[in-house]
Design a protein around this motif. Sequence first.
Motif, PDB file in Angstrom:
ATOM      1  N   PRO A   1      16.298 -21.459  -7.878  1.00 51.91           N
ATOM      2  CA  PRO A   1      15.804 -20.685  -6.486  1.00 51.91           C
ATOM      3  C   PRO A   1      17.125 -20.784  -5.641  1.00 51.91           C
ATOM      4  O   PRO A   1      17.557 -21.710  -5.280  1.00 51.91           O
ATOM      5  N   ILE A   2      17.230 -19.645  -5.040  1.00 48.94           N
ATOM      6  CA  ILE A   2      18.511 -19.506  -3.990  1.00 48.94           C
ATOM      7  C   ILE A   2      18.079 -18.974  -2.766  1.00 48.94           C
ATOM      8  O   ILE A   2      17.095 -17.876  -2.810  1.00 48.94           O
ATOM      9  N   ARG A   3      18.599 -19.548  -1.803  1.00 45.00           N
ATOM     10  CA  ARG A   3      18.503 -18.674  -0.388  1.00 45.00           C
ATOM     11  C   ARG A   3      19.751 -18.904   0.519  1.00 45.00           C
ATOM     12  O   ARG A   3      20.833 -19.724   0.260  1.00 45.00           O
ATOM     13  N   VAL A   4      19.864 -17.947   1.428  1.00 42.01           N
ATOM     14  CA  VAL A   4      21.031 -18.027   2.311  1.00 42.01           C
ATOM     15  C   VAL A   4      20.979 -18.190   3.714  1.00 42.01           C
ATOM     16  O   VAL A   4      20.062 -17.399   4.150  1.00 42.01           O
ATOM     17  N   PRO A   5      21.287 -18.873   4.506  1.00 39.37           N
ATOM     18  CA  PRO A   5      21.280 -19.239   5.821  1.00 39.37           C
ATOM     19  C   PRO A   5      21.837 -17.896   6.577  1.00 39.37           C
ATOM     20  O   PRO A   5      23.080 -17.634   6.579  1.00 39.37           O
ATOM     21  N   ALA A   6      21.161 -17.052   7.216  1.00 37.53           N
ATOM     22  CA  ALA A   6      21.503 -15.843   7.948  1.00 37.53           C
ATOM     23  C   ALA A   6      22.484 -15.963   8.651  1.00 37.53           C
ATOM     24  O   ALA A   6      23.469 -15.221   9.023  1.00 37.53           O
ATOM     25  N   ALA A   7      22.387 -17.116   9.892  1.00 36.41           N
ATOM     26  CA  ALA A   7      23.548 -17.040  10.772  1.00 36.41           C
ATOM     27  C   ALA A   7      24.735 -17.665  10.339  1.00 36.41           C
ATOM     28  O   ALA A   7      25.703 -17.452  10.995  1.00 36.41           O
ATOM     29  N   ALA A   8      24.723 -18.561   9.254  1.00 36.28           N
ATOM     30  CA  ALA A   8      26.202 -19.029   8.888  1.00 36.28           C
ATOM     31  C   ALA A   8      26.685 -18.155   7.816  1.00 36.28           C
ATOM     32  O   ALA A   8      28.016 -18.300   7.444  1.00 36.28           O
ATOM     33  N   PHE A   9      26.188 -16.953   7.319  1.00 39.61           N
ATOM     34  CA  PHE A   9      26.564 -16.236   6.126  1.00 39.61           C
ATOM     35  C   PHE A   9      27.841 -15.369   6.570  1.00 39.61           C
ATOM     36  O   PHE A   9      28.034 -14.992   7.699  1.00 39.61           O
ATOM     37  N   CYS A  10      28.896 -15.706   5.876  1.00 44.89           N
ATOM     38  CA  CYS A  10      30.115 -14.950   5.977  1.00 44.89           C
ATOM     39  C   CYS A  10      30.435 -14.071   4.606  1.00 44.89           C
ATOM     40  O   CYS A  10      30.780 -14.417   3.538  1.00 44.89           O
ATOM     41  N   PRO A  11      30.641 -12.705   4.933  1.00 45.68           N
ATOM     42  CA  PRO A  11      30.635 -11.979   3.752  1.00 45.68           C
ATOM     43  C   PRO A  11      32.179 -11.758   3.184  1.00 45.68           C
ATOM     44  O   PRO A  11      33.124 -12.114   4.062  1.00 45.68           O
ATOM     45  N   ASP A  12      32.121 -11.946   1.900  1.00 42.63           N
ATOM     46  CA  ASP A  12      33.580 -11.813   1.459  1.00 42.63           C
ATOM     47  C   ASP A  12      34.395 -10.413   1.209  1.00 42.63           C
ATOM     48  O   ASP A  12      33.613  -9.779   1.776  1.00 42.63           O
ATOM     49  N   ARG A  13      35.365 -10.216   0.797  1.00 37.92           N
ATOM     50  CA  ARG A  13      36.115  -8.930   1.013  1.00 37.92           C
ATOM     51  C   ARG A  13      35.319  -7.878   0.242  1.00 37.92           C
ATOM     52  O   ARG A  13      35.304  -6.767   0.733  1.00 37.92           O
ATOM     53  N   SER A  14      35.086  -8.315  -0.912  1.00 35.28           N
ATOM     54  CA  SER A  14      34.193  -7.165  -1.668  1.00 35.28           C
ATOM     55  C   SER A  14      32.830  -6.768  -1.038  1.00 35.28           C
ATOM     56  O   SER A  14      32.481  -5.532  -0.932  1.00 35.28           O
ATOM     57  N   GLN A  15      32.092  -7.788  -0.282  1.00 40.27           N
ATOM     58  CA  GLN A  15      30.955  -7.368   0.491  1.00 40.27           C
ATOM     59  C   GLN A  15      31.155  -6.569   1.618  1.00 40.27           C
ATOM     60  O   GLN A  15      30.429  -5.648   1.977  1.00 40.27           O
ATOM     61  N   ARG A  16      32.356  -6.836   2.159  1.00 38.33           N
ATOM     62  CA  ARG A  16      32.600  -5.978   3.341  1.00 38.33           C
ATOM     63  C   ARG A  16      33.089  -4.692   3.062  1.00 38.33           C
ATOM     64  O   ARG A  16      32.705  -3.595   3.599  1.00 38.33           O
ATOM     65  N   ARG A  17      33.650  -4.570   1.789  1.00 41.29           N
ATOM     66  CA  ARG A  17      33.827  -3.039   1.034  1.00 41.29           C
ATOM     67  C   ARG A  17      32.626  -2.421   0.841  1.00 41.29           C
ATOM     68  O   ARG A  17      32.637  -1.323   1.268  1.00 41.29           O
TER      69      ARG A  17
END
Length: 239
Positions: free
Chosen positions: A71-87
């Motif tokens: 099971p996986i979750r992501v902290p919304a406030a701390a998330f930092c997109p990588d280059r591919s996600q920004r594209r």
Amino acid sequence: MHAPRNIPLIFYATPPDHCPYLEGREMTTVFADPHGPMDVERYGRLLDAGFRRSGHHVYRHQCRGCDACVPIRVPAAAFCPDRSQRRAWRRNADLQTVVREAAFDGEHFALYTRYVNQRHRGGGMDRPTPEGYWGFISSRWCETWLVEFRLQGRLVGVAVTDRLPQGLSAVYTFFDPELERRGPGTHAILWQLQEARRLGLPWVYLGYWNPLTPKMAYKVRFQPAQGLVDGLWQRVGPG
């Protein structure tokens, strides 16, 4: 609607069956009695214990000798997109987003049918029926959004999203297969993370991460991700 707090949940386990993710392995699923008491608060606690929902059914993989599904979750406030996600976010900047309450919609079903018939041909999800589709994504006890993504008015994606006290849960996303190069699945998760942050919700739950299968391995790219490992949420993936 709240479930009576003095009525305990009962859990069952399925017999071992073929694993749809890893060849040669068997899957066992633990699930809550679908006729038992359930509400968004109870489901939120189960989500933090590694459960998910499919329709009204709340389940968790618990396979003998295998713990590949995390099971996986992501902290919304701390998330930092990588280059591919920004594209991917920039490529989809022309999409219009509409949040709708859960209700059956023929336009959504037509898009879902195109998606599963192309992406999951022969896997048991193809050739869906309206009843099967709605039974899969809806829930009678959870606040569910159908997040529409439209391109010049045309429906090109839907992110089925549950809102819970502690965050958003990504139930399922489907999109126009012809637009796959845009990264619509990535865009949907980025939108959910942005929305959770806007609402002040701590987490976005992405279901199961399995590093051994490409269909599930991508989820760890949303960093800093946490996985439920040995009963504890801890950092997983690179970084």
